[in-house]
Design a protein around this motif. Structure first.
Motif, PDB file in Angstrom:
ATOM      1  N   SER A 172       0.829  -1.204   0.000  1.00  0.00           N
ATOM      2  CA  SER A 172       0.000   0.000   0.000  1.00  0.00           C
ATOM      3  C   SER A 172       0.868   1.262   0.000  1.00  0.00           C
ATOM      4  N   ALA A 173       1.945   1.234   0.792  1.00  0.00           N
ATOM      5  CA  ALA A 173       2.850   2.386   0.851  1.00  0.00           C
ATOM      6  C   ALA A 173       3.545   2.593  -0.487  1.00  0.00           C
ATOM      7  N   GLU A 174       3.948   1.508  -1.132  1.00  0.00           N
ATOM      8  CA  GLU A 174       4.618   1.606  -2.428  1.00  0.00           C
ATOM      9  C   GLU A 174       3.685   2.225  -3.469  1.00  0.00           C
ATOM     10  N   ASP A 175       2.420   1.861  -3.424  1.00  0.00           N
ATOM     11  CA  ASP A 175       1.438   2.422  -4.348  1.00  0.00           C
ATOM     12  C   ASP A 175       1.306   3.927  -4.148  1.00  0.00           C
ATOM     13  N   ARG A 176       1.262   4.353  -2.879  1.00  0.00           N
ATOM     14  CA  ARG A 176       1.146   5.787  -2.580  1.00  0.00           C
ATOM     15  C   ARG A 176       2.378   6.549  -3.055  1.00  0.00           C
ATOM     16  N   LEU A 177       3.559   5.966  -2.868  1.00  0.00           N
ATOM     17  CA  LEU A 177       4.801   6.606  -3.293  1.00  0.00           C
ATOM     18  C   LEU A 177       4.859   6.742  -4.810  1.00  0.00           C
ATOM     19  N   HIS A 178       4.274   5.777  -5.517  1.00  0.00           N
ATOM     20  CA  HIS A 178       4.234   5.841  -6.982  1.00  0.00           C
ATOM     21  C   HIS A 178       3.495   7.093  -7.441  1.00  0.00           C
ATOM     22  N   TYR A 179       2.326   7.323  -6.889  1.00  0.00           N
ATOM     23  CA  TYR A 179       1.542   8.492  -7.296  1.00  0.00           C
ATOM     24  C   TYR A 179       2.164   9.789  -6.784  1.00  0.00           C
ATOM     25  N   SER A 180       2.767   9.749  -5.606  1.00  0.00           N
ATOM     26  CA  SER A 180       3.396  10.951  -5.053  1.00  0.00           C
ATOM     27  C   SER A 180       4.567  11.404  -5.912  1.00  0.00           C
ATOM     28  N   PHE A 181       5.345  10.439  -6.430  1.00  0.00           N
ATOM     29  CA  PHE A 181       6.468  10.813  -7.293  1.00  0.00           C
ATOM     30  C   PHE A 181       5.962  11.533  -8.535  1.00  0.00           C
ATOM     31  N   ARG A 182       4.890  11.038  -9.110  1.00  0.00           N
ATOM     32  CA  ARG A 182       4.337  11.679 -10.304  1.00  0.00           C
ATOM     33  C   ARG A 182       3.840  13.089  -9.970  1.00  0.00           C
ATOM     34  N   GLU A 183       3.134  13.235  -8.850  1.00  0.00           N
ATOM     35  CA  GLU A 183       2.628  14.549  -8.459  1.00  0.00           C
ATOM     36  C   GLU A 183       3.765  15.528  -8.217  1.00  0.00           C
ATOM     37  N   LEU A 184       4.798  15.072  -7.487  1.00  0.00           N
ATOM     38  CA  LEU A 184       5.899  15.967  -7.154  1.00  0.00           C
ATOM     39  C   LEU A 184       6.716  16.322  -8.397  1.00  0.00           C
ATOM     40  N   SER A 185       6.872  15.384  -9.311  1.00  0.00           N
ATOM     41  CA  SER A 185       7.616  15.693 -10.537  1.00  0.00           C
ATOM     42  C   SER A 185       6.845  16.690 -11.393  1.00  0.00           C
ATOM     43  N   ASP A 186       5.508  16.614 -11.404  1.00  0.00           N
ATOM     44  CA  ASP A 186       4.704  17.597 -12.138  1.00  0.00           C
ATOM     45  C   ASP A 186       4.871  18.992 -11.535  1.00  0.00           C
ATOM     46  N   ILE A 187       4.830  19.079 -10.207  1.00  0.00           N
ATOM     47  CA  ILE A 187       5.023  20.365  -9.531  1.00  0.00           C
ATOM     48  C   ILE A 187       6.412  20.916  -9.828  1.00  0.00           C
ATOM     49  N   THR A 188       7.424  20.050  -9.758  1.00  0.00           N
ATOM     50  CA  THR A 188       8.793  20.494 -10.022  1.00  0.00           C
ATOM     51  C   THR A 188       8.928  21.029 -11.440  1.00  0.00           C
TER      52      THR A 188
END
Length: 317
Positions: A172-188
């Motif tokens: 479950s944590a790995e799944d959340r980190l997957h989406y968080s990386f995409r969100e943070l890379s979009d913001i960056t």
């Protein structure tokens, strides 16, 4: 699960590195002459301890290697580090460990990853006025939400072994980190495209991407999903590569023209992006190497975390 993984203390490799015979690319050491990978460099539990006790350790590396070394010298834990590597190598080690990407952070303890993340988020909070002045949908609240999601996932990984549903918790944590990386890379990406780029914010977001990637890869190692870790690390690398196209020197100079030292800041951002790319590029090679040796991912992590004598170990390629 195989027996002890054949790590080595990298005295010879650091000597060759200092002599210029080897070059570092992320957590990989390559022959300067042939470009061949000779070793995978990883930090251990004792390095976690040294970095964890430094009171003003900067997780984005902004304070540089001297501050890390000076503060680490106040800690008795540095004796283990000094016994393994000499004076020059100590400075090299501090430089690697305090970079924007970190080195071998895939194997770092979840506590240290969380420490780095909270430090980065604290720096972002200190830039609230600059963030609110940005155009588009870049708001402090949205950045905090992503960091909060990453921190929550890391905390779940840290507690997983104390739960009866450990594998499901880490999945479950790995799944959340997957989406968080995409969100943070979009913001960056949006931050780097601003007419006036805030360099400190961009640097903190890059460090956050490195930490998020490290945490996701570590969760896959914990689950012994080494092939998935290799594939995901390649995706992370490609995303950072896309970001790198937005920070070429000719593109960044006009976006940083509002700063007195714009050229130096632009070069600094280029180095940071390059360092993150190099660390992410090292992970697929390491993952493939571990698979080829039929290593269990969790055994690999455990052996590094339990090492309390050498700050760095290597897997010879």
């Amino acid at each position: 699960m195989i027996g002890p993984i054949p790590f080595q203390i990298p005295t010879e490799f650091l000597a060759q590195y200092g002599a210029g015979e080897l070059v570092r690319y992320g957590a990989i050491l390559k022959s300067a002459e042939t470009g061949r990978i000779v070793a995978h460099l990883q930090q251990t539990g004792v390095l976690d301890q040294v970095l964890g006790v430094v009171s003003n350790f900067d997780p984005t590396g902004i304070t540089g290697l001297i501050g890390v070394v000076q503060n680490a010298q106040m800690s008795s834990k540095l004796s283990a580090l000094q016994s393994a590597v000499g004076g020059l190598e100590t400075l090299q080690l501090a430089s690697l460990a305090s970079s924007v990407a970190g080195i071998g952070v895939t194997a770092a303890s979840t506590a240290l990853i969380l420490l780095r993340l909270r430090g980065i988020e604290g720096q972002v909070s200190g830039l609230s006025d600059q963030i609110e002045a940005l155009s588009g949908e870049i708001k402090l609240q949205s950045i905090h939400k992503v960091f909060s999601d990453i921190a929550g996932a890391i905390e779940r990984i840290e507690l997983a072994e104390r739960r009866s549903d450990a594998d499901q918790t880490v999945q479950s944590a790995e799944d959340r980190l997957h989406y968080s990386f995409r969100e943070l890379s979009d913001i960056t990406g949006r931050v780097l495209l601003q007419d006036k780029v805030d360099a400190a914010l961009a640097r903190s977001l890059l460090a956050g991407l490195s930490v998020c990637s490290a945490a996701q890869v570590k969760s896959l190692y914990w689950l012994n999903e080494l092939e998935a870790a290799e594939i995901q690390a390649r995706r992370h690398y490609r995303r950072i590569e896309e970001l790198s196209y937005k920070v070429t020197l000719d593109q960044m100079q006009p976006r940083l023209a509002h700063l007195d030292n714009s050229d130096a800041v632009a070069l600094g951002l280029l180095r940071d992006v390059s360092e993150v790319r190099a660390r992410l590029a090292a992970v697929p090679s390491l993952s493939g190497h571990l698979r080829g040796m039929e290593c269990h991912g969790r055994a690999y992590l455990s052996q590094l975390e339990e090492q309390r004598e050498a700050p760095l170990l290597v897997l010879a390629a």
